[in-house]
Design a protein around this motif. Structure first.
Motif, PDB file in Angstrom:
ATOM      1  N   ARG A   7       0.976  -1.434   0.031  1.00 40.29           N
ATOM      2  CA  ARG A   7      -0.019   0.202   0.160  1.00 40.29           C
ATOM      3  C   ARG A   7       1.373   1.297  -0.059  1.00 40.29           C
ATOM      4  O   ARG A   7       1.582   1.105   0.619  1.00 40.29           O
ATOM      5  N   PRO A   8      -0.064   2.399  -1.193  1.00 39.23           N
ATOM      6  CA  PRO A   8       1.809   3.180  -1.046  1.00 39.23           C
ATOM      7  C   PRO A   8       1.680   4.359   0.162  1.00 39.23           C
ATOM      8  O   PRO A   8       2.264   5.001   0.477  1.00 39.23           O
ATOM      9  N   ASP A   9       0.896   4.482   1.493  1.00 39.15           N
ATOM     10  CA  ASP A   9       0.517   5.299   2.121  1.00 39.15           C
ATOM     11  C   ASP A   9       0.930   4.900   2.834  1.00 39.15           C
ATOM     12  O   ASP A   9       1.051   5.255   4.624  1.00 39.15           O
ATOM     13  N   LEU A  10       1.705   3.928   3.049  1.00 37.73           N
ATOM     14  CA  LEU A  10       2.290   3.354   4.173  1.00 37.73           C
ATOM     15  C   LEU A  10       3.571   4.301   4.680  1.00 37.73           C
ATOM     16  O   LEU A  10       4.681   4.214   3.514  1.00 37.73           O
ATOM     17  N   ALA A  11       4.019   4.631   5.813  1.00 33.62           N
ATOM     18  CA  ALA A  11       5.511   5.192   5.828  1.00 33.62           C
ATOM     19  C   ALA A  11       7.212   4.647   6.377  1.00 33.62           C
ATOM     20  O   ALA A  11       6.010   3.814   7.354  1.00 33.62           O
ATOM     21  N   THR A  12       7.990   5.063   6.881  1.00 37.35           N
ATOM     22  CA  THR A  12       9.292   4.059   7.289  1.00 37.35           C
ATOM     23  C   THR A  12       8.357   4.054   8.285  1.00 37.35           C
ATOM     24  O   THR A  12       9.277   3.521   8.862  1.00 37.35           O
TER      25      THR A  12
END
Length: 202
Positions: free
Chosen positions: A127-132
């Protein structure tokens, strides 16, 4: 002594003392203090290679042919190591371990894990909205599941990993995140690190 310490820490955590380790090793207590001086010195020496192994795990996951499977491998192998070693979990996530050493490990592990995550996102598989900054909290959440369930099952944490992975896989109809991810500074504050890399007081 190192072998005995690894076994005792893995089973009982870092609350043991050098006397306990010396007894497990079958040597005199004086020998343990002569070799290491204090328990923190032993922790620092013993767990540096363990956290280096976590970084190596991330580097290996980055070379996986399938970017999603590389991400799965990163989470799975890291958690397998933590599940097998209570001391490692405490070094990474609790007040017991040496905080400067943990901060140094994070500085190496987080960029390596981030590269694995970005690769899976670029492939459209994660999913593209996962952040570091989500990754350390996901690891901590699953580590707590390990601690909570270990007295009755050494493997049930794998169920919760599957649940988490299903929520992270890119697919149509994903629920929008209700709030943004923590900033790096906020995540480090949650972890208890001040800018010098030492554990904070609150």
């Amino acid at each position: 002594m190192l072998r005995a310490a690894r076994e005792v820490f893995a089973e009982r955590g870092l609350g043991v003392n050098l006397d306990d380790i010396a007894r497990h090793a079958g040597v005199g207590v004086a020998t343990s203090y002569r070799l290491f001086g204090n328990k923190q010195a032993l922790i620092n020496e013993l767990f540096q290679d363990r956290v280096d192994a976590l970084v190596e795990c991330a580097d290996q996951a980055l070379t996986h042919d399938d970017a999603w499977e590389g991400f799965v491998e990163l989470l799975t192998v890291t958690l397998e190591q933590m599940a097998a070693d209570r001391g490692l979990r405490e070094v990474v996530f609790s007040e017991v371990g040496g905080r400067p050493e943990v901060a140094q490990a994070r500085r190496k592990f987080v960029p390596a894990a981030d590269a694995v995550m970005r690769r899976a996102q670029d492939a459209g598989l994660l999913r593209p909205d996962l952040a570091t900054t989500d990754l350390p909290l996901i690891f901590q959440m699953l580590s707590r599941a390990i601690d909570h369930t270990l007295p009755v099952s050494s493997a049930v944490w794998r169920r919760y990993l599957v649940i988490v992975l299903d929520g992270l896989r890119a697919r149509p109809g994903l629920t929008d995140m209700p709030v943004g991810a923590l900033t790096t500074a906020e995540e480090e504050q949650v972890a208890g690190f001040n800018p010098t890399g030492h554990r904070g007081s609150g």
